[in-house]
Design a protein around this motif. Structure first.
Motif, PDB file in Angstrom:
ATOM      1  N   ILE A  17      11.622 -15.504  28.265  1.00 30.94           N
ATOM      2  CA  ILE A  17      11.668 -16.782  28.970  1.00 30.94           C
ATOM      3  C   ILE A  17      13.042 -17.435  28.807  1.00 30.94           C
ATOM      4  CG2 ILE A  17      10.619 -18.004  27.003  1.00 30.94           C
ATOM      5  CD1 ILE A  17      10.082 -18.911  30.714  1.00 30.94           C
ATOM      6  N   ASP A  18      13.641 -17.318  27.618  1.00 32.38           N
ATOM      7  CA  ASP A  18      14.960 -17.907  27.389  1.00 32.38           C
ATOM      8  C   ASP A  18      16.041 -17.172  28.179  1.00 32.38           C
ATOM      9  OD1 ASP A  18      13.731 -19.649  25.666  1.00 32.38           O
ATOM     10  OD2 ASP A  18      14.498 -18.721  23.833  1.00 32.38           O
ATOM     11  N   ALA A  21      15.691 -18.122  31.770  1.00 31.32           N
ATOM     12  CA  ALA A  21      16.117 -19.514  31.924  1.00 31.32           C
ATOM     13  C   ALA A  21      17.639 -19.632  31.911  1.00 31.32           C
ATOM     14  CB  ALA A  21      15.511 -20.370  30.819  1.00 31.32           C
ATOM     15  N   VAL A  30      14.471 -25.120  28.160  1.00 29.75           N
ATOM     16  CA  VAL A  30      13.455 -24.133  27.783  1.00 29.75           C
ATOM     17  C   VAL A  30      13.572 -23.692  26.326  1.00 29.75           C
ATOM     18  CG1 VAL A  30      12.709 -21.746  28.192  1.00 29.75           C
ATOM     19  CG2 VAL A  30      13.092 -23.287  30.129  1.00 29.75           C
ATOM     20  N   THR A  34      10.702 -23.140  23.248  1.00 29.09           N
ATOM     21  CA  THR A  34      10.452 -21.811  22.688  1.00 29.09           C
ATOM     22  C   THR A  34      10.516 -21.847  21.165  1.00 29.09           C
ATOM     23  OG1 THR A  34      11.373 -20.687  24.631  1.00 29.09           O
ATOM     24  CG2 THR A  34      11.251 -19.416  22.592  1.00 29.09           C
ATOM     25  N   ARG A  51       7.302 -24.168  29.912  1.00 29.01           N
ATOM     26  CA  ARG A  51       8.559 -23.430  30.061  1.00 29.01           C
ATOM     27  C   ARG A  51       8.650 -22.722  31.405  1.00 29.01           C
ATOM     28  NH1 ARG A  51       8.603 -19.813  24.852  1.00 29.01           N
ATOM     29  NH2 ARG A  51       6.363 -20.065  25.098  1.00 29.01           N
TER      30      ARG A  51
END
Length: 207
Positions: A17-18, A21, A30, A34, A51
């Protein structure tokens, strides 16, 4: 034996996800969420949905571009999985991240299967919605229980390897619990801790 790896920050060097992002330039919003989630300070479901919402309207083409260029496997990951498979073990990954990522690396890693979440998209863009089998803090534990039932295994035949708070639930159903470069909350419940970013260290623990 059944060996279950977490994906993000375990098989993969970083959080999916990071990484997405950052490619979409919403990283700062985000990454803080996390960090809080992996330390067990936020409910996993709530943190995940918050997120992913920041990825709304991200083109699928940009997601694929990121997967090809920004994602890097953990040092020793391929050799570790290959050796475990050669020893006769079933090796899978459970990820609170995304199937579009885990399936992209499944064959490269040599995994038997991956279990993760789905980034919903429409008209070739992400909608900011997510769903799937790894949405909650206890999802990995529930899935491990299910696989034990299907494969006819018990705790003594299972290994769980992860780094964050959402890996705790699968630790409950495995006798060998490996905290890999992990948050303190997970180390407290581990039978083994690896602090070197090299997954080949796992081969010294799992027979």
């Amino acid at each position: 034996m059944l060996v279950v790896f977490d994906f993000d920050s375990t098989l993969m060097d970083g959080e999916s996800i990071d990484i997405l992002a950052k490619r979409y330039r919403v990283e700062s919003a985000v990454s803080y969420i996390t960090k809080e989630a992996m330390e067990g300070k936020l409910d996993f479901f709530e943190s995940l949905t918050k997120r992913v919402a920041f990825l709304e309207d991200m083109p699928l083409s940009l997601v694929q571009e990121s997967i090809q260029n920004d994602f890097h496997l953990m040092n020793g990951a391929i050799e570790c999985v290959k050796t475990l498979r050669n020893r006769g073990h079933v090796v899978v990954c459970f990820s609170g991240g995304f199937r579009i990522v885990t399936e992209s690396f499944k064959d490269t890693l040599g995994l038997n299967a991956t279990f993760s979440n789905i980034l919903h998209h429409k008209d070739s863009k992400l909608t900011g919605k997510v769903g799937g089998e790894m949405m909650f803090g206890d999802s990995k534990g529930n899935m491990l229980q299910n696989l034990q039932g299907v494969l006819g295994l018990n705790k003594s035949q299972c290994v769980a390897i992860g780094d964050g708070a959402n890996d705790l639930s699968m630790f409950h159903y495995a006798d060998i619990k490996i905290a890999f470069c992990a948050k303190e909350i997970l180390k407290q419940h581990a039978t083994h801790c690896i602090d070197k970013k090299d997954l080949r260290e796992v081969l010294n623990i799992v027979p």
